[in-house]
Enzyme design. Sequence first.
Site, PDB file in Angstrom:
ATOM      1  N   HIS A  98       0.820  -1.216   0.000  1.00 55.07           N
ATOM      2  CA  HIS A  98       0.000   0.000   0.000  1.00 55.07           C
ATOM      3  C   HIS A  98       0.854   1.268   0.000  1.00 55.07           C
ATOM      4  O   HIS A  98       0.339   2.359  -0.229  1.00 55.07           O
ATOM      5  CB  HIS A  98      -0.918   0.029   1.229  1.00 55.07           C
ATOM      6  CG  HIS A  98      -2.056  -0.936   1.150  1.00 55.07           C
ATOM      7  ND1 HIS A  98      -2.156  -2.035   1.968  1.00 55.07           N
ATOM      8  CD2 HIS A  98      -3.140  -0.974   0.337  1.00 55.07           C
ATOM      9  CE1 HIS A  98      -3.257  -2.706   1.669  1.00 55.07           C
ATOM     10  NE2 HIS A  98      -3.869  -2.095   0.693  1.00 55.07           N
ATOM     11  N   ARG A 112      -6.941   6.146   0.648  1.00 48.91           N
ATOM     12  CA  ARG A 112      -6.674   5.268   1.786  1.00 48.91           C
ATOM     13  C   ARG A 112      -5.437   5.722   2.556  1.00 48.91           C
ATOM     14  O   ARG A 112      -5.351   5.519   3.766  1.00 48.91           O
ATOM     15  CB  ARG A 112      -6.521   3.826   1.302  1.00 48.91           C
ATOM     16  CG  ARG A 112      -7.813   3.252   0.748  1.00 48.91           C
ATOM     17  CD  ARG A 112      -7.835   1.761   0.709  1.00 48.91           C
ATOM     18  NE  ARG A 112      -7.032   1.215  -0.376  1.00 48.91           N
ATOM     19  CZ  ARG A 112      -6.991  -0.091  -0.682  1.00 48.91           C
ATOM     20  NH1 ARG A 112      -7.701  -0.961   0.018  1.00 48.91           N
ATOM     21  NH2 ARG A 112      -6.245  -0.528  -1.681  1.00 48.91           N
ATOM     22  N   HIS A 170      -4.623 -14.431  -0.239  1.00 50.57           N
ATOM     23  CA  HIS A 170      -4.450 -13.044  -0.646  1.00 50.57           C
ATOM     24  C   HIS A 170      -3.052 -12.903  -1.243  1.00 50.57           C
ATOM     25  O   HIS A 170      -2.091 -13.463  -0.733  1.00 50.57           O
ATOM     26  CB  HIS A 170      -4.607 -12.145   0.581  1.00 50.57           C
ATOM     27  CG  HIS A 170      -4.404 -10.697   0.319  1.00 50.57           C
ATOM     28  ND1 HIS A 170      -3.428  -9.965   0.948  1.00 50.57           N
ATOM     29  CD2 HIS A 170      -5.058  -9.833  -0.497  1.00 50.57           C
ATOM     30  CE1 HIS A 170      -3.491  -8.707   0.538  1.00 50.57           C
ATOM     31  NE2 HIS A 170      -4.465  -8.604  -0.342  1.00 50.57           N
TER      32      HIS A 170
END
Length: 405
Positions: free
Chosen positions: A33, A59, A329
Amino acid sequence: MENIMTLPKIKQVRAWFTGGATAEKGAGGGDYHDQGANHWIDDHIATPMSKYREYEQSRQSFGINVLGTLIVEVEAENGQTGFAVSTAGEMGCFIVEKHLNRFIEGKCVSDIKLIHDQMLNATLYYSGSGGLVMNTISCVDLALWDLFGKVVGLPVYKLLGGAVRDEIQFYATGARPDLAKEMGFIGGKMPTHWGPHDGDAGIRKDAAMVADMREKCGEDFWLMLDCWMSQDVNYAIKLAHACAPYNLKWIEECLPPQQYEGYRELKHNAPAGMMVTSGEHHGTLQSFRTLSETGIDIMQPDVGWCGGLTTLVEIAAIAKSRGQLVVPHGSSVYSHHAVITFTNTPFSEFLMTSPDCSTMRPQFDPILLNEPVPVNGRIHKSVLDKPGFGVELNRDCNLNPPYSH
C-alpha cells in the site's frame, strides 16, 4: 547405517524496515500500500473509513501506509541466510529484536514448528486476534522456511511435499480487468468505490462499473468485487443481487473479520452461483476455523499476516475438510510455494502494483530480487525450482535497523 545430514543451528536473527511513517514514502516492498502518487491502489476505494468524508478519497489519508515493510533475516552457523518481508515496519523490528529473538537463536534450522508455537504462545497476552504481532510472526516463519530450504538445497514447495500441478494460473486484482484479460489472466477483481453511507446510489454506481467491465471483457472472463470490509450485511446482499445480471463470480470481504454471523447471512442470501469469500484480515487459525463454519466458498488468508506458511498449511487443511477452496491473498513467492502443493487451490491471486495496471510489476518490488511474475497469466513450477523461496534481498534498498539485541 546411512549418514544423516547434520543441520546447523541458527546463529542470529536481524530485523530492518523500509518505508512507512518514519522513513521514505512510496517505498513499496512488503507494504504494497506504500505507493507513490496517482496509483490505483490509493484511488477512491471503499473502506471502513469512507463514512468519514475527510478520509474517503484516499486510503493513505487515514494511514494505510504508515507501517512500512518489515524485513527479517535469519543466519545459520554455517553462514547461510534466509529472509522474508511483510507489513509491520519499525514496530515489527522491535518485536523481533526485543522479544522473539530468544525463541529463534540457538535452535536448529529445522525447528520451525517449535519456534512458531513458542512465538504464538509467548505473544498471546498482547497479540489479540492478529494484526501487527501476527504479521511479525509470519515474517519470521517465512524467513525460517527460506533458510531451511537454502540449507538443504530445496525449494520450499518440495519441503511441503511437492507440487500437485505443473503450473499456477492467476486472476489479477486491480482497476483494469480488461487489461488483465489481454495479459492472459483468467479473471479480474476490482475494488468497490462506494459503501452503505452512499445508499442505493452507491450500489448503482458499483454495479454499473461491473456492467461496463462485463461488456469490455466478454461473457467468459471472471469478474469479482473486493469490498475491503466496507459494508454491512444488508448493503452487501443488495450489491450482490445488483451485480448478478453481469455474472459476478464472487463478492469478497464485505464485512469486518469478526462478523461471522454476517458472513453466514450473506452466504445464505447471495444470488445462486455467486461465491462469497473472505479471510485476508483474519489473523489466527481459530478465526479461520470459525470463518469456515459460516459456509463461505473461499478462504483467503495472507501468508504474511495469518501466522506464516506454518499456519497457512493448517488453514488449507481446515478448508479442505469442509470442501472449501483456499486462495491466499496475493503474497507473491510466499504463497506460490504453498498453493502449488494444495489440492484445494485451483488458481491464485496476482496483485497488480503498476500504477495504472498496464504493465507487469513484481508485487514486492523493489525489495525482492528475481521475484517472478506470471507469463500469460501463469507461473510454471520450474520457475520455483530454486532453494528456499528463490528470491534474494535487495540490499540497495534503504534498510533501517532501528533495534538490536
